[in-house]
Design a protein around this motif. Sequence first.
Motif, mmCIF file in Angstrom:
data_model
loop_
_atom_site.group_PDB
_atom_site.id
_atom_site.type_symbol
_atom_site.label_atom_id
_atom_site.label_comp_id
_atom_site.label_asym_id
_atom_site.label_seq_id
_atom_site.Cartn_x
_atom_site.Cartn_y
_atom_site.Cartn_z
ATOM 1 N N ASN A 61 -75.187 -2.849 13.782
ATOM 2 C CA ASN A 61 -75.970 -1.649 13.469
ATOM 3 C C ASN A 61 -77.304 -2.043 12.841
ATOM 4 N N PRO A 62 -78.134 -2.793 13.559
ATOM 5 C CA PRO A 62 -79.354 -3.342 12.956
ATOM 6 C C PRO A 62 -80.459 -2.325 12.698
ATOM 7 N N ALA A 63 -80.241 -1.071 13.116
ATOM 8 C CA ALA A 63 -81.257 -0.044 12.876
ATOM 9 C C ALA A 63 -80.650 1.229 12.296
ATOM 10 N N ASP A 64 -79.384 1.174 11.908
ATOM 11 C CA ASP A 64 -78.674 2.355 11.408
ATOM 12 C C ASP A 64 -78.460 2.207 9.905
ATOM 13 N N PHE A 65 -79.215 2.986 9.119
ATOM 14 C CA PHE A 65 -79.161 2.852 7.667
ATOM 15 C C PHE A 65 -77.764 3.109 7.115
ATOM 16 N N VAL A 66 -77.126 4.202 7.519
ATOM 17 C CA VAL A 66 -75.850 4.602 6.936
ATOM 18 C C VAL A 66 -74.756 3.584 7.240
ATOM 19 N N ARG A 67 -74.626 3.193 8.501
ATOM 20 C CA ARG A 67 -73.567 2.250 8.865
ATOM 21 C C ARG A 67 -73.819 0.868 8.283
ATOM 22 N N TRP A 68 -75.066 0.461 8.268
ATOM 23 C CA TRP A 68 -75.395 -0.842 7.690
ATOM 24 C C TRP A 68 -75.099 -0.836 6.188
ATOM 25 N N TYR A 69 -75.455 0.245 5.501
ATOM 26 C CA TYR A 69 -75.178 0.315 4.066
ATOM 27 C C TYR A 69 -73.673 0.291 3.805
ATOM 28 N N ALA A 70 -72.904 0.979 4.640
ATOM 29 C CA ALA A 70 -71.450 0.972 4.481
ATOM 30 C C ALA A 70 -70.902 -0.447 4.623
ATOM 31 N N THR A 71 -71.417 -1.187 5.595
ATOM 32 C CA THR A 71 -71.001 -2.582 5.774
ATOM 33 C C THR A 71 -71.395 -3.419 4.563
ATOM 34 N N PHE A 72 -72.616 -3.228 4.115
ATOM 35 C CA PHE A 72 -73.151 -3.945 2.959
ATOM 36 C C PHE A 72 -72.297 -3.669 1.721
ATOM 37 N N PHE A 73 -71.958 -2.413 1.510
ATOM 38 C CA PHE A 73 -71.178 -2.006 0.342
ATOM 39 C C PHE A 73 -69.784 -2.630 0.377
ATOM 40 N N ARG A 74 -69.147 -2.594 1.550
ATOM 41 C CA ARG A 74 -67.795 -3.157 1.671
ATOM 42 C C ARG A 74 -67.781 -4.659 1.405
ATOM 43 N N ARG A 75 -68.825 -5.339 1.843
ATOM 44 C CA ARG A 75 -68.856 -6.790 1.685
ATOM 45 C C ARG A 75 -69.019 -7.224 0.234
ATOM 46 N N TYR A 76 -69.738 -6.433 -0.543
ATOM 47 C CA TYR A 76 -70.053 -6.865 -1.900
ATOM 48 C C TYR A 76 -69.260 -6.155 -2.993
ATOM 49 N N PHE A 77 -68.860 -4.924 -2.745
ATOM 50 C CA PHE A 77 -68.140 -4.174 -3.777
ATOM 51 C C PHE A 77 -66.643 -4.340 -3.543
ATOM 52 N N GLY A 78 -66.094 -5.456 -4.030
ATOM 53 C CA GLY A 78 -64.693 -5.779 -3.798
ATOM 54 C C GLY A 78 -63.786 -5.335 -4.930
ATOM 55 N N TRP A 79 -62.570 -5.880 -4.929
ATOM 56 C CA TRP A 79 -61.555 -5.465 -5.903
ATOM 57 C C TRP A 79 -62.001 -5.734 -7.329
ATOM 58 N N ARG A 80 -62.726 -6.820 -7.545
ATOM 59 C CA ARG A 80 -63.169 -7.159 -8.895
ATOM 60 C C ARG A 80 -64.103 -6.077 -9.442
ATOM 61 N N SER A 81 -65.032 -5.626 -8.614
ATOM 62 C CA SER A 81 -65.958 -4.583 -9.048
ATOM 63 C C SER A 81 -65.239 -3.252 -9.238
ATOM 64 N N ILE A 82 -64.304 -2.947 -8.336
ATOM 65 C CA ILE A 82 -63.540 -1.702 -8.459
ATOM 66 C C ILE A 82 -62.760 -1.684 -9.769
ATOM 67 N N LEU A 83 -62.113 -2.805 -10.082
ATOM 68 C CA LEU A 83 -61.346 -2.897 -11.326
ATOM 69 C C LEU A 83 -62.256 -2.764 -12.540
#
Length: 258
Positions: A125-147
Amino acid sequence: MNPHFALPAHGVQRAVGLALALAIAGSWLGLHAYAMFVFELTWTNWPYALVMAVVQCWLSVGVFIVCHDAMHGTLVPGRPRVNGAIGTVLLALYAGFGWKHLRDAHLAHHRLAGHPGDPDFDENNPADFVRWYATFFRRYFGWRSILYVHTVVGIYWLVIGIPMAQIVLLYGMPALGSSLQLFYFGTFRPHCHREGQPFADRHNARSNDFGTLASLATCFHFGYHLEHHHRPDVPWWALPAAKRAGVGEVELAARVPA
């Protein structure tokens, strides 16, 4: 490197970098403490609370940019342990992030910018803001951040008794807003694919054309992104000078036959 652009001596860089980091991180922590432990949200002062939330969002962006400089060793040049210590503490306070994980991912981004394997890039999704952000968020906001976030919110709400509306407005919204701000101005705009607008070189990045004040307000000059990829040794506060010196044009000019 651009022969016409030179950084100050390491001693000067350290002094400036640490002074700005202290101002940004100190203001961020101070405003958070005031917003959580002193301020009392009411129907009459919510406009003031909204202003505080906007300022805290901007300061949160600044804290992450300080950590970003630490990843490149430009916060305190020549002092890797100091950079690591500052980055570790601030990233943990920011959202429970792990220093080594984020540093390694960011350096991988520089090696693979805009290519498969780049952890900041969504090749599907190299031009889709919403889907790219969702991917970005999933990659960096893991269990440690959730906890971490759930623990902080739980203590504030259930132990200290801070109203949930106040926590959401003055803690949750600035944190989420800063992630959106960092992503949009520091990742999506510089690296998104635009039809008819090819990238200048192998870095697959472009810079915005904002003036210095707008650049500072939007993302602490991280929008001068091609300059950053050409010269990752330049700290955030020196990027406007790097842009004026033409650092972002060096590799492009080198590819043009004489």
